[in-house]
Design a protein around this motif. Structure first.
Motif, mmCIF file in Angstrom:
data_model
loop_
_atom_site.group_PDB
_atom_site.id
_atom_site.type_symbol
_atom_site.label_atom_id
_atom_site.label_comp_id
_atom_site.label_asym_id
_atom_site.label_seq_id
_atom_site.Cartn_x
_atom_site.Cartn_y
_atom_site.Cartn_z
ATOM 1 N N ILE A 34 43.067 32.367 37.319
ATOM 2 C CA ILE A 34 42.639 32.581 35.929
ATOM 3 C C ILE A 34 42.203 34.022 35.738
ATOM 4 C CG2 ILE A 34 40.905 31.953 34.198
ATOM 5 C CD1 ILE A 34 40.898 29.126 35.368
ATOM 6 N N LEU A 35 41.473 34.542 36.710
ATOM 7 C CA LEU A 35 41.000 35.927 36.632
ATOM 8 C C LEU A 35 42.153 36.923 36.753
ATOM 9 C CD1 LEU A 35 37.804 35.505 38.818
ATOM 10 C CD2 LEU A 35 37.853 35.934 36.361
ATOM 11 N N ASP A 36 43.129 36.600 37.599
ATOM 12 C CA ASP A 36 44.303 37.478 37.718
ATOM 13 C C ASP A 36 45.054 37.536 36.388
ATOM 14 O OD1 ASP A 36 43.720 37.950 40.366
ATOM 15 O OD2 ASP A 36 45.127 36.459 41.149
ATOM 16 N N LYS A 37 45.203 36.389 35.754
ATOM 17 C CA LYS A 37 45.869 36.340 34.453
ATOM 18 C C LYS A 37 45.058 37.113 33.417
ATOM 19 C CE LYS A 37 47.646 33.162 30.940
ATOM 20 N NZ LYS A 37 47.774 31.743 30.520
ATOM 21 N N ALA A 38 43.734 36.981 33.483
ATOM 22 C CA ALA A 38 42.859 37.684 32.536
ATOM 23 C C ALA A 38 43.016 39.194 32.684
ATOM 24 C CB ALA A 38 41.402 37.279 32.764
ATOM 25 N N LYS A 39 43.080 39.661 33.921
ATOM 26 C CA LYS A 39 43.234 41.102 34.166
ATOM 27 C C LYS A 39 44.540 41.613 33.577
ATOM 28 C CE LYS A 39 42.676 44.528 37.841
ATOM 29 N NZ LYS A 39 42.349 44.733 39.279
ATOM 30 N N GLN A 40 45.608 40.844 33.756
ATOM 31 C CA GLN A 40 46.902 41.252 33.217
ATOM 32 C C GLN A 40 46.881 41.243 31.695
ATOM 33 O OE1 GLN A 40 49.542 42.505 35.041
ATOM 34 N NE2 GLN A 40 50.197 43.047 32.969
ATOM 35 N N GLU A 41 46.230 40.233 31.113
ATOM 36 C CA GLU A 41 46.130 40.156 29.654
ATOM 37 C C GLU A 41 45.373 41.351 29.090
ATOM 38 O OE1 GLU A 41 47.211 38.054 27.140
ATOM 39 O OE2 GLU A 41 48.569 37.294 28.673
ATOM 40 N N ILE A 42 44.297 41.736 29.761
ATOM 41 C CA ILE A 42 43.519 42.894 29.307
ATOM 42 C C ILE A 42 44.377 44.159 29.378
ATOM 43 C CG2 ILE A 42 41.549 44.385 29.841
ATOM 44 C CD1 ILE A 42 40.053 41.802 30.705
ATOM 45 N N LYS A 43 45.144 44.303 30.443
ATOM 46 C CA LYS A 43 46.054 45.450 30.554
ATOM 47 C C LYS A 43 47.037 45.468 29.391
ATOM 48 C CE LYS A 43 46.162 46.001 35.612
ATOM 49 N NZ LYS A 43 47.031 45.898 36.814
ATOM 50 N N ASN A 44 47.636 44.311 29.117
ATOM 51 C CA ASN A 44 48.611 44.220 28.028
ATOM 52 C C ASN A 44 47.972 44.536 26.680
ATOM 53 O OD1 ASN A 44 50.482 43.430 29.934
ATOM 54 N ND2 ASN A 44 50.326 41.248 29.467
ATOM 55 N N ASN A 45 46.776 43.998 26.476
ATOM 56 C CA ASN A 45 46.080 44.207 25.201
ATOM 57 C C ASN A 45 45.752 45.682 24.973
ATOM 58 O OD1 ASN A 45 46.144 41.457 24.826
ATOM 59 N ND2 ASN A 45 44.005 41.116 25.394
ATOM 60 N N ILE A 46 45.288 46.342 26.022
ATOM 61 C CA ILE A 46 44.906 47.753 25.884
ATOM 62 C C ILE A 46 46.143 48.619 25.631
ATOM 63 C CG2 ILE A 46 43.912 49.744 27.076
ATOM 64 C CD1 ILE A 46 42.061 47.749 28.543
ATOM 65 N N ARG A 47 47.232 48.293 26.319
ATOM 66 C CA ARG A 47 48.470 49.044 26.080
ATOM 67 C C ARG A 47 48.921 48.885 24.634
ATOM 68 N NH1 ARG A 47 50.313 46.865 31.503
ATOM 69 N NH2 ARG A 47 49.986 48.578 32.981
ATOM 70 N N PHE A 48 48.854 47.654 24.128
ATOM 71 C CA PHE A 48 49.238 47.408 22.739
ATOM 72 C C PHE A 48 48.282 48.100 21.781
ATOM 73 C CE2 PHE A 48 48.732 44.847 18.858
ATOM 74 C CZ PHE A 48 50.036 44.902 18.365
ATOM 75 N N GLN A 49 46.996 48.017 22.111
ATOM 76 C CA GLN A 49 45.965 48.578 21.234
ATOM 77 C C GLN A 49 46.022 50.099 21.185
ATOM 78 O OE1 GLN A 49 41.895 47.735 22.402
ATOM 79 N NE2 GLN A 49 41.416 46.973 20.374
ATOM 80 N N SER A 50 46.616 50.706 22.205
ATOM 81 C CA SER A 50 46.687 52.156 22.253
ATOM 82 C C SER A 50 47.462 52.728 21.062
ATOM 83 C CB SER A 50 47.343 52.627 23.558
ATOM 84 O OG SER A 50 48.696 52.220 23.619
ATOM 85 N N PHE A 51 48.300 51.883 20.449
ATOM 86 C CA PHE A 51 49.037 52.333 19.263
ATOM 87 C C PHE A 51 48.108 52.496 18.058
ATOM 88 C CE2 PHE A 51 52.391 50.117 21.702
ATOM 89 C CZ PHE A 51 53.284 51.171 21.836
ATOM 90 N N PHE A 52 46.955 51.823 18.110
ATOM 91 C CA PHE A 52 46.003 51.865 16.998
ATOM 92 C C PHE A 52 44.641 52.340 17.495
ATOM 93 C CE2 PHE A 52 48.900 48.236 16.763
ATOM 94 C CZ PHE A 52 49.597 48.537 15.606
ATOM 95 N N GLN A 53 44.646 53.270 18.437
ATOM 96 C CA GLN A 53 43.432 53.663 19.167
ATOM 97 C C GLN A 53 42.334 54.186 18.255
ATOM 98 O OE1 GLN A 53 43.718 53.377 22.711
ATOM 99 N NE2 GLN A 53 41.518 53.363 22.540
#
Length: 284
Positions: free
Chosen positions: A38-57
């Motif tokens: 669950i934590l491994d998945k959470a870490k990957q999700e956070i990475k994905n979210n931040i990459r996506f969010q970087s477009f609207f930083q």
């Protein structure tokens, strides 16, 4: 009081969002869940979210992905919470599960540590009763996706002290959030209204009054809502919707909160919405 280290319990959709938001606003975070996967998945999700969010930083958020992740410690060991100043709990909307979590963390955390329950329906006074620090328990109902929502609903339990309220407000301010303080009641303000709306929208679909697409179009086109009720249900998670409406039904003993049979059927079928790819709509 300037909160630096925050414990986040539960690495589901909301816990991921809370941990990310905290790390992006300069806090050290200990994210705890029961399984490494669950934590491994959470870490990957956070990475994905931040990459996506970087477009609207936003300017107040660090741009470096590794800098954000470095602030989050992922652990299955609740003992790591013993020195945190503030805990935000985000486990499933089932009272038996929440009660066990608070019984576990209450003796671990320091006497001054504040517990914030991120719940959509369970009364804060009931949650506080599972601890020996009722005056230090407050409700903070975050909205999804957490990093992108500027406002939260804060709930004062029967014993919640003014000091706890002020510290929680400061904590939220540090996260870039504004809060509306309400009194304790099942579902509070937002979900006593929202869960009824979603549940009734599912009844409309079940009764074949309209398609899911048309129900949502009416709310978006006629009322200016950014999302329709069924799209919102998929975003929140149909399992969470069902748990919440069941809490309201149990708490008020009022038939208006009866869960729609179609909602129950979809949850039984594992159709939870965005979190696993299929709900009222399909997601890739």
């Amino acid at each position: 009081m300037n909160i630096k280290t925050v414990g986040v319990v539960g690495a589901g959709v909301m816990g991921i969002g809370v941990a990310q938001n905290l790390a992006q606003t300069g806090h050290d975070v200990i994210l705890v869940d029961i399984k490494e996967e669950i934590l491994d998945k959470a870490k990957q999700e956070i990475k994905n979210n931040i990459r996506f969010q970087s477009f609207f930083q936003r300017k107040d958020q660090p741009e470096n992905l590794e800098e954000v992740l470095h602030r989050i410690e992922f652990s299955t060991n609740y003992k790591f919470l013993e020195n945190v100043e503030f805990v935000i709990e985000n486990v499933t909307e089932k009272w038996d599960t929440k009660k066990q979590v608070y019984a576990l963390i209450d003796p671990i955390c320091s006497a001054d540590c504040i517990f914030a329950a991120n719940t959509s329906a369970i009364p804060i006074t009931r949650i506080a009763s599972a601890t020996k620090r009722a005056d230090k328990v407050v409700g903070i109902h975050f909205m999804n996706p957490v990093p992108m929502k500027p406002m939260v609903e804060m709930i004062r339990g029967y014993h919640t002290s003014e000091t706890t309220i002020e510290i929680a407000k400061k904590m939220l301010s540090q996260m870039g959030k504004e809060c509306i303080l309400v009194n304790d009641s099942p579902g509070f303000v937002s979900n006593r209204v929202l869960m009824l709306t979603i549940n009734e929208a599912v009844f409309l679909l079940q009764d074949q009054v309209a398609t899911a697409e048309d129900i949502d179009k009416i709310f978006k086109g006629c009322f200016g809502h950014k999302m329709g009720p069924l799209e919102t249900a998929d975003l929140i998670g149909l399992d969470t919707i069902l748990f919440s409406i069941e809490v309201l039904y149990e708490s008020f003993n009022d038939s208006k909160y009866r869960p729609c049979p179609l909602l129950k059927k979809m949850v039984d079928a594992g159709l939870y919405g965005r979190k696993n790819g299929k709900g009222f709509y399909a997601y890739q």
